[in-house]
Scaffold this motif. Structure first.
Motif, PDB file in Angstrom:
ATOM      1  N   MET A 128       0.848  -1.189   0.000  1.00 28.98           N
ATOM      2  CA  MET A 128       0.000   0.000   0.000  1.00 28.98           C
ATOM      3  C   MET A 128       0.881   1.236   0.000  1.00 28.98           C
ATOM      4  O   MET A 128       1.874   1.290   0.704  1.00 28.98           O
ATOM      5  CB  MET A 128      -0.913  -0.013   1.218  1.00 28.98           C
ATOM      6  N   GLU A 129       0.481   2.190  -0.787  1.00 29.34           N
ATOM      7  CA  GLU A 129       1.199   3.460  -0.798  1.00 29.34           C
ATOM      8  C   GLU A 129       0.309   4.549  -0.211  1.00 29.34           C
ATOM      9  O   GLU A 129      -0.902   4.556  -0.434  1.00 29.34           O
ATOM     10  CB  GLU A 129       1.576   3.858  -2.224  1.00 29.34           C
ATOM     11  N   TRP A 130       0.946   5.448   0.521  1.00 26.37           N
ATOM     12  CA  TRP A 130       0.208   6.561   1.134  1.00 26.37           C
ATOM     13  C   TRP A 130       0.432   7.825   0.320  1.00 26.37           C
ATOM     14  O   TRP A 130       1.567   8.136  -0.042  1.00 26.37           O
ATOM     15  CB  TRP A 130       0.676   6.761   2.578  1.00 26.37           C
ATOM     16  N   TYR A 131      -0.653   8.508   0.049  1.00 27.76           N
ATOM     17  CA  TYR A 131      -0.590   9.719  -0.762  1.00 27.76           C
ATOM     18  C   TYR A 131      -1.093  10.908   0.052  1.00 27.76           C
ATOM     19  O   TYR A 131      -2.171  10.844   0.658  1.00 27.76           O
ATOM     20  CB  TYR A 131      -1.487   9.580  -1.998  1.00 27.76           C
ATOM     21  N   LEU A 132      -0.305  11.975   0.003  1.00 30.13           N
ATOM     22  CA  LEU A 132      -0.740  13.232   0.612  1.00 30.13           C
ATOM     23  C   LEU A 132      -1.844  13.819  -0.262  1.00 30.13           C
ATOM     24  O   LEU A 132      -1.696  13.917  -1.486  1.00 30.13           O
ATOM     25  CB  LEU A 132       0.434  14.209   0.693  1.00 30.13           C
ATOM     26  N   VAL A 133      -2.960  14.176   0.351  1.00 28.36           N
ATOM     27  CA  VAL A 133      -4.048  14.800  -0.406  1.00 28.36           C
ATOM     28  C   VAL A 133      -3.711  16.271  -0.579  1.00 28.36           C
ATOM     29  O   VAL A 133      -3.576  17.003   0.412  1.00 28.36           O
ATOM     30  CB  VAL A 133      -5.401  14.645   0.320  1.00 28.36           C
ATOM     31  N   PRO A 134      -3.543  16.718  -1.831  1.00 29.24           N
ATOM     32  CA  PRO A 134      -3.162  18.110  -2.044  1.00 29.24           C
ATOM     33  C   PRO A 134      -4.315  19.070  -1.738  1.00 29.24           C
ATOM     34  O   PRO A 134      -5.485  18.728  -1.916  1.00 29.24           O
ATOM     35  CB  PRO A 134      -2.794  18.157  -3.537  1.00 29.24           C
ATOM     36  N   ASN A 135      -3.957  20.244  -1.281  1.00 30.08           N
ATOM     37  CA  ASN A 135      -4.921  21.338  -1.073  1.00 30.08           C
ATOM     38  C   ASN A 135      -6.009  21.019  -0.053  1.00 30.08           C
ATOM     39  O   ASN A 135      -7.118  21.551  -0.139  1.00 30.08           O
ATOM     40  CB  ASN A 135      -5.573  21.758  -2.394  1.00 30.08           C
ATOM     41  N   VAL A 136      -5.704  20.126   0.892  1.00 26.87           N
ATOM     42  CA  VAL A 136      -6.676  19.833   1.956  1.00 26.87           C
ATOM     43  C   VAL A 136      -5.950  19.915   3.294  1.00 26.87           C
ATOM     44  O   VAL A 136      -4.917  19.285   3.495  1.00 26.87           O
ATOM     45  CB  VAL A 136      -7.287  18.425   1.799  1.00 26.87           C
ATOM     46  N   GLU A 137      -6.484  20.727   4.180  1.00 28.13           N
ATOM     47  CA  GLU A 137      -6.020  20.754   5.563  1.00 28.13           C
ATOM     48  C   GLU A 137      -7.209  20.428   6.446  1.00 28.13           C
ATOM     49  O   GLU A 137      -8.292  20.974   6.250  1.00 28.13           O
ATOM     50  CB  GLU A 137      -5.471  22.139   5.939  1.00 28.13           C
ATOM     51  N   TYR A 138      -6.989  19.543   7.403  1.00 30.05           N
ATOM     52  CA  TYR A 138      -8.084  19.140   8.267  1.00 30.05           C
ATOM     53  C   TYR A 138      -7.946  19.790   9.639  1.00 30.05           C
ATOM     54  O   TYR A 138      -6.913  19.659  10.297  1.00 30.05           O
ATOM     55  CB  TYR A 138      -8.115  17.621   8.409  1.00 30.05           C
ATOM     56  N   LEU A 156     -13.597  12.505  -0.248  1.00 33.28           N
ATOM     57  CA  LEU A 156     -12.999  12.686   1.071  1.00 33.28           C
ATOM     58  C   LEU A 156     -14.021  13.367   1.964  1.00 33.28           C
ATOM     59  O   LEU A 156     -14.621  14.371   1.563  1.00 33.28           O
ATOM     60  CB  LEU A 156     -11.742  13.545   0.929  1.00 33.28           C
ATOM     61  N   VAL A 157     -14.217  12.794   3.154  1.00 36.40           N
ATOM     62  CA  VAL A 157     -15.294  13.275   4.025  1.00 36.40           C
ATOM     63  C   VAL A 157     -14.743  13.559   5.423  1.00 36.40           C
ATOM     64  O   VAL A 157     -14.144  12.677   6.039  1.00 36.40           O
ATOM     65  CB  VAL A 157     -16.415  12.220   4.145  1.00 36.40           C
ATOM     66  N   GLY A 158     -14.946  14.763   5.893  1.00 32.84           N
ATOM     67  CA  GLY A 158     -14.688  15.070   7.288  1.00 32.84           C
ATOM     68  C   GLY A 158     -16.025  15.032   8.009  1.00 32.84           C
ATOM     69  O   GLY A 158     -16.963  15.731   7.620  1.00 32.84           O
ATOM     70  N   TYR A 159     -16.117  14.159   9.018  1.00 33.72           N
ATOM     71  CA  TYR A 159     -17.412  13.991   9.666  1.00 33.72           C
ATOM     72  C   TYR A 159     -17.201  13.546  11.106  1.00 33.72           C
ATOM     73  O   TYR A 159     -16.460  12.577  11.351  1.00 33.72           O
ATOM     74  CB  TYR A 159     -18.234  12.938   8.904  1.00 33.72           C
ATOM     75  N   ASP A 160     -17.807  14.214  12.031  1.00 32.65           N
ATOM     76  CA  ASP A 160     -17.790  13.813  13.434  1.00 32.65           C
ATOM     77  C   ASP A 160     -16.363  13.638  13.964  1.00 32.65           C
ATOM     78  O   ASP A 160     -16.076  12.682  14.686  1.00 32.65           O
ATOM     79  CB  ASP A 160     -18.581  12.506  13.577  1.00 32.65           C
ATOM     80  N   GLY A 161     -15.461  14.527  13.556  1.00 36.55           N
ATOM     81  CA  GLY A 161     -14.095  14.507  14.077  1.00 36.55           C
ATOM     82  C   GLY A 161     -13.177  13.502  13.411  1.00 36.55           C
ATOM     83  O   GLY A 161     -12.061  13.275  13.880  1.00 36.55           O
ATOM     84  N   GLU A 162     -13.610  12.860  12.330  1.00 32.40           N
ATOM     85  CA  GLU A 162     -12.773  11.899  11.609  1.00 32.40           C
ATOM     86  C   GLU A 162     -12.805  12.213  10.125  1.00 32.40           C
ATOM     87  O   GLU A 162     -13.705  12.905   9.641  1.00 32.40           O
ATOM     88  CB  GLU A 162     -13.291  10.468  11.807  1.00 32.40           C
ATOM     89  N   VAL A 163     -11.836  11.643   9.417  1.00 35.91           N
ATOM     90  CA  VAL A 163     -11.804  11.787   7.967  1.00 35.91           C
ATOM     91  C   VAL A 163     -11.939  10.410   7.334  1.00 35.91           C
ATOM     92  O   VAL A 163     -11.301   9.445   7.776  1.00 35.91           O
ATOM     93  CB  VAL A 163     -10.503  12.470   7.490  1.00 35.91           C
ATOM     94  N   VAL A 188      -4.349  11.206   9.411  1.00 36.86           N
ATOM     95  CA  VAL A 188      -4.198  12.653   9.537  1.00 36.86           C
ATOM     96  C   VAL A 188      -2.959  12.896  10.387  1.00 36.86           C
ATOM     97  O   VAL A 188      -2.856  12.397  11.515  1.00 36.86           O
ATOM     98  CB  VAL A 188      -5.440  13.297  10.193  1.00 36.86           C
ATOM     99  N   LYS A 189      -1.981  13.597   9.802  1.00 39.19           N
ATOM    100  CA  LYS A 189      -0.744  13.921  10.531  1.00 39.19           C
ATOM    101  C   LYS A 189      -0.641  15.435  10.567  1.00 39.19           C
ATOM    102  O   LYS A 189      -0.487  16.069   9.516  1.00 39.19           O
ATOM    103  CB  LYS A 189       0.468  13.337   9.819  1.00 39.19           C
ATOM    104  N   GLY A 190      -0.706  15.985  11.785  1.00 39.33           N
ATOM    105  CA  GLY A 190      -0.819  17.439  11.879  1.00 39.33           C
ATOM    106  C   GLY A 190      -2.154  17.800  11.266  1.00 39.33           C
ATOM    107  O   GLY A 190      -3.190  17.282  11.675  1.00 39.33           O
ATOM    108  N   ASN A 191      -2.130  18.647  10.268  1.00 39.75           N
ATOM    109  CA  ASN A 191      -3.367  18.974   9.534  1.00 39.75           C
ATOM    110  C   ASN A 191      -3.388  18.350   8.151  1.00 39.75           C
ATOM    111  O   ASN A 191      -4.347  18.557   7.392  1.00 39.75           O
ATOM    112  CB  ASN A 191      -3.517  20.485   9.410  1.00 39.75           C
ATOM    113  N   ALA A 192      -2.346  17.594   7.820  1.00 44.80           N
ATOM    114  CA  ALA A 192      -2.266  16.978   6.498  1.00 44.80           C
ATOM    115  C   ALA A 192      -3.024  15.655   6.481  1.00 44.80           C
ATOM    116  O   ALA A 192      -3.065  14.932   7.473  1.00 44.80           O
ATOM    117  CB  ALA A 192      -0.813  16.744   6.122  1.00 44.80           C
ATOM    118  N   VAL A 193      -3.638  15.366   5.340  1.00 42.12           N
ATOM    119  CA  VAL A 193      -4.450  14.147   5.196  1.00 42.12           C
ATOM    120  C   VAL A 193      -3.773  13.240   4.171  1.00 42.12           C
ATOM    121  O   VAL A 193      -3.415  13.671   3.072  1.00 42.12           O
ATOM    122  CB  VAL A 193      -5.879  14.502   4.735  1.00 42.12           C
ATOM    123  N   TYR A 194      -3.616  11.967   4.552  1.00 40.71           N
ATOM    124  CA  TYR A 194      -3.021  10.966   3.670  1.00 40.71           C
ATOM    125  C   TYR A 194      -4.041   9.852   3.434  1.00 40.71           C
ATOM    126  O   TYR A 194      -4.763   9.448   4.360  1.00 40.71           O
ATOM    127  CB  TYR A 194      -1.777  10.353   4.309  1.00 40.71           C
TER     128      TYR A 194
END
Ligand code: FES
Length: 112
Positions: free
Chosen positions: A1-11, A29-36, A91-97
């Protein structure tokens, strides 16, 4: 599995739905109830764009005919007999992978 940084999204804990392209996949991509959550963006019923829908009770609702899909499993609600793919999210910091498995990794999983 490869992890990709989602561009232009900060959570920052916000609720949102957004279609993104990562690892060659079109993802809702869905931010809902404190999770992505990450799901395939195309509704299996008739191709509606799930990112144009909304969330309700832990599901995403397709805007075209209101089929619903569980945010965690991608499973359609009772009677729909369908599903959308789901992808792991970190989610690492505000970045979403988003984690994407290759075709062959998915085939290997079937025969385990
Ligand atoms: S296209 Fe999504 S419910 Fe019909």
């Amino acid at each position: 599995m490869e992890w990709y940084l989602v561009p232009n999204v900060e959570y920052h804990g916000q609720t949102f739905l957004k279609r993104v392209k990562v690892g060659g996949k079109s993802i809702c991509l869905v931010g809902y109830d404190g999770e992505v959550f990450a799901l395939g963006s195309k509704c299996p019923h008739a191709g509606g764009d799930l990112s144009q829908g909304w969330c309700k009770d832990g599901t995403v609702v397709c805007p075209l005919h209101r089929y619903t899909f569980d945010l965690r499993t991608g499973k359609g609600s009772a009677g729909q007999n369908d599903y959308v793919n789901t992808y792991p999210v970190e989610v690492k910091g505000n970045a979403v992978y988003v984690g994407i498995s290759s075709f062959w990794e998915n085939i290997k999983q079937i025969f385990k």
